[in-house]
Enzyme design. Structure first.
Site, PDB file in Angstrom:
ATOM      1  N   VAL A 174      11.349   5.061   8.681  1.00  0.00           N
ATOM      2  CA  VAL A 174      10.557   6.260   8.396  1.00  0.00           C
ATOM      3  C   VAL A 174       9.088   5.924   8.141  1.00  0.00           C
ATOM      4  O   VAL A 174       8.757   4.824   7.689  1.00  0.00           O
ATOM      5  CB  VAL A 174      11.141   7.049   7.191  1.00  0.00           C
ATOM      6  CG1 VAL A 174      12.463   7.691   7.552  1.00  0.00           C
ATOM      7  CG2 VAL A 174      11.285   6.164   5.966  1.00  0.00           C
ATOM      8  N   LYS A 214      17.323   3.617   0.658  1.00  0.00           N
ATOM      9  CA  LYS A 214      18.258   3.424   1.782  1.00  0.00           C
ATOM     10  C   LYS A 214      19.408   2.558   1.269  1.00  0.00           C
ATOM     11  O   LYS A 214      19.414   1.335   1.484  1.00  0.00           O
ATOM     12  CB  LYS A 214      17.558   2.661   2.913  1.00  0.00           C
ATOM     13  CG  LYS A 214      16.701   3.459   3.834  1.00  0.00           C
ATOM     14  CD  LYS A 214      16.337   2.560   5.032  1.00  0.00           C
ATOM     15  CE  LYS A 214      14.965   2.813   5.531  1.00  0.00           C
ATOM     16  NZ  LYS A 214      14.500   1.829   6.534  1.00  0.00           N
ATOM     17  N   GLU A 266       7.445   2.566  -6.235  1.00  0.00           N
ATOM     18  CA  GLU A 266       7.608   1.995  -4.888  1.00  0.00           C
ATOM     19  C   GLU A 266       7.879   3.116  -3.891  1.00  0.00           C
ATOM     20  O   GLU A 266       8.469   4.148  -4.237  1.00  0.00           O
ATOM     21  CB  GLU A 266       8.757   0.974  -4.955  1.00  0.00           C
ATOM     22  CG  GLU A 266       9.120   0.248  -3.690  1.00  0.00           C
ATOM     23  CD  GLU A 266       8.035  -0.610  -3.045  1.00  0.00           C
ATOM     24  OE1 GLU A 266       6.948  -0.070  -2.786  1.00  0.00           O
ATOM     25  OE2 GLU A 266       8.303  -1.783  -2.741  1.00  0.00           O
ATOM     26  N   ASP A 267       7.435   2.909  -2.653  1.00  0.00           N
ATOM     27  CA  ASP A 267       7.673   3.937  -1.632  1.00  0.00           C
ATOM     28  C   ASP A 267       9.145   4.012  -1.244  1.00  0.00           C
ATOM     29  O   ASP A 267       9.723   5.090  -1.169  1.00  0.00           O
ATOM     30  CB  ASP A 267       6.779   3.695  -0.397  1.00  0.00           C
ATOM     31  CG  ASP A 267       6.912   2.279   0.182  1.00  0.00           C
ATOM     32  OD1 ASP A 267       7.665   1.455  -0.374  1.00  0.00           O
ATOM     33  OD2 ASP A 267       6.247   1.994   1.200  1.00  0.00           O
ATOM     34  N   ASP A 324       4.271   3.079   6.529  1.00  0.00           N
ATOM     35  CA  ASP A 324       3.633   2.780   7.812  1.00  0.00           C
ATOM     36  C   ASP A 324       4.582   2.198   8.836  1.00  0.00           C
ATOM     37  O   ASP A 324       5.663   1.705   8.517  1.00  0.00           O
ATOM     38  CB  ASP A 324       2.505   1.771   7.587  1.00  0.00           C
ATOM     39  CG  ASP A 324       3.046   0.352   7.366  1.00  0.00           C
ATOM     40  OD1 ASP A 324       3.895   0.169   6.456  1.00  0.00           O
ATOM     41  OD2 ASP A 324       2.655  -0.565   8.103  1.00  0.00           O
ATOM     42  N   LYS A 333       0.815  -1.190   0.000  1.00  0.00           N
ATOM     43  CA  LYS A 333       0.000   0.000   0.000  1.00  0.00           C
ATOM     44  C   LYS A 333       0.858   1.253   0.000  1.00  0.00           C
ATOM     45  O   LYS A 333       0.379   2.354  -0.246  1.00  0.00           O
ATOM     46  CB  LYS A 333      -0.878   0.025   1.269  1.00  0.00           C
ATOM     47  CG  LYS A 333      -1.743  -1.173   1.464  1.00  0.00           C
ATOM     48  CD  LYS A 333      -2.399  -1.073   2.890  1.00  0.00           C
ATOM     49  CE  LYS A 333      -2.940  -2.426   3.268  1.00  0.00           C
ATOM     50  NZ  LYS A 333      -3.322  -2.478   4.680  1.00  0.00           N
ATOM     51  N   GLY A 334       2.117   1.066   0.339  1.00  0.00           N
ATOM     52  CA  GLY A 334       2.988   2.204   0.621  1.00  0.00           C
ATOM     53  C   GLY A 334       3.121   3.225  -0.490  1.00  0.00           C
ATOM     54  O   GLY A 334       3.333   4.408  -0.239  1.00  0.00           O
ATOM     55  N   ASP A 394      14.772  -0.628   0.036  1.00  0.00           N
ATOM     56  CA  ASP A 394      15.502  -0.909   1.276  1.00  0.00           C
ATOM     57  C   ASP A 394      16.550  -1.986   0.989  1.00  0.00           C
ATOM     58  O   ASP A 394      17.603  -1.690   0.431  1.00  0.00           O
ATOM     59  CB  ASP A 394      14.464  -1.309   2.334  1.00  0.00           C
ATOM     60  CG  ASP A 394      15.020  -1.462   3.726  1.00  0.00           C
ATOM     61  OD1 ASP A 394      15.991  -0.768   4.051  1.00  0.00           O
ATOM     62  OD2 ASP A 394      14.486  -2.275   4.503  1.00  0.00           O
TER      63      ASP A 394
HETATM   64  P1  IMP Z   1      12.918  -4.347   0.527  1.00  0.00           P
HETATM   65  O1  IMP Z   1      12.557  -5.645  -0.103  1.00  0.00           O
HETATM   66  O2  IMP Z   1      13.758  -4.558   1.776  1.00  0.00           O
HETATM   67  O3  IMP Z   1      13.576  -3.342  -0.385  1.00  0.00           O
HETATM   68  O4  IMP Z   1      11.556  -3.834   1.098  1.00  0.00           O
HETATM   69  C1  IMP Z   1      10.935  -2.680   0.757  1.00  0.00           C
HETATM   70  C2  IMP Z   1       9.681  -2.588   1.599  1.00  0.00           C
HETATM   71  O5  IMP Z   1       9.996  -2.631   3.014  1.00  0.00           O
HETATM   72  C3  IMP Z   1       9.025  -1.254   1.382  1.00  0.00           C
HETATM   73  O6  IMP Z   1       8.102  -1.297   0.333  1.00  0.00           O
HETATM   74  C4  IMP Z   1       8.359  -0.993   2.716  1.00  0.00           C
HETATM   75  O7  IMP Z   1       7.088  -1.592   2.739  1.00  0.00           O
HETATM   76  C5  IMP Z   1       9.243  -1.683   3.732  1.00  0.00           C
HETATM   77  N1  IMP Z   1      10.144  -0.715   4.384  1.00  0.00           N
HETATM   78  C6  IMP Z   1      11.482  -0.664   4.277  1.00  0.00           C
HETATM   79  N2  IMP Z   1      11.991   0.348   5.004  1.00  0.00           N
HETATM   80  C7  IMP Z   1      10.936   0.970   5.577  1.00  0.00           C
HETATM   81  C8  IMP Z   1      10.799   2.120   6.457  1.00  0.00           C
HETATM   82  O8  IMP Z   1      11.769   2.792   6.852  1.00  0.00           O
HETATM   83  N3  IMP Z   1       9.537   2.447   6.808  1.00  0.00           N
HETATM   84  C9  IMP Z   1       8.433   1.757   6.405  1.00  0.00           C
HETATM   85  N4  IMP Z   1       8.508   0.684   5.594  1.00  0.00           N
HETATM   86  C10 IMP Z   1       9.749   0.284   5.188  1.00  0.00           C
END
Ligand code: IMP
Length: 184
Positions: free
Chosen positions: A160, A138, A106-107, A166, A40-41, A110
């Protein structure tokens, strides 16, 4: 929960989203694109970004959930997701992407596990092109060598919330992007 600290105020977000929209307008001039938001982000980012586009565009959403041990909110805050990188689609897009320009919206990027998986899955559907727009990045947390084509802000390793992001489903409606203090 202790008080949240503003990292990126709403005015800066609006300015940067407008710049990202201008970049997309320039890169896809004369073409059409599908903005594909990851629920949802990305919902709020997509709604603002789409209104900056002057090119022919549509939007759609995809829903994902990660396998692996879902952390408690407190663990998530402390050390993020311990995901396997395997993603299950909980909602597929409504339209075909064969031969279309798709921008995955994408929000936050990470570890990169989710987008690496999604990119592979979507490339198999033969879009004309597939790019990634991430509002936040990040880079210090990356486990997969994936980069977004359009990045709003590169941020340090902080948890964040706000502007769609969220913490245990809360704070998505905050207009600013805020840091959740880890000791709290
Ligand atoms: P990745 O697979 O680790 O890149 O995951 C990305 C997802 O992790 C994002 O779409 C968010 O839903 C969640 N996420 C990663 N960091 C944060 C944060 O700082 N705040 C909130 N959600 C996060």
């Amino acid at each position: 929960m202790t008080e949240l600290k503003v990292l990126i105020p709403r005015e800066k977000i609006a300015q940067r989203v407008a710049e990202m929209g201008a970049d997309i307008n320039r890169d896809y001039a004369g073409q059409s694109v599908i903005l594909l938001g990851v629920l949802k982000g990305a919902a709020i980012f997509l709604s603002d970004l789409s209104r900056e586009l002057r090119i022919d565009s549509t939007f759609d959403f995809i829903g994902v959930s990660s396998y692996g041990n879902r952390p408690t909110p407190a663990q998530e805050l402390k050390s993020g997701w311990d995901s396997t990188g395997e993603v299950r689609l909980t909602k597929d897009m409504d339209q075909s992407m064969i031969g279309k320009n798709v921008i995955l919206v994408e929000d936050i990027l990470d570890t990169g596990l989710t987008l690496t998986y999604l990119k592979k899955l979507l490339m198999a559907r033969q879009p004309k092109s597939l790019r990634i727009a991430a509002l936040l990045d990040k880079p210090s947390r990356r486990k997969q060598p994936i980069q977004a084509d359009y990045v709003g802000f590169s941020i340090p390793d902080e948890f964040v919330v706000g502007y769609g992001l969220d913490y245990a489903e809360k704070y998505r409606n905050l207009p600013d992007i805020c840091i959740v203090p880890r000791e709290g």
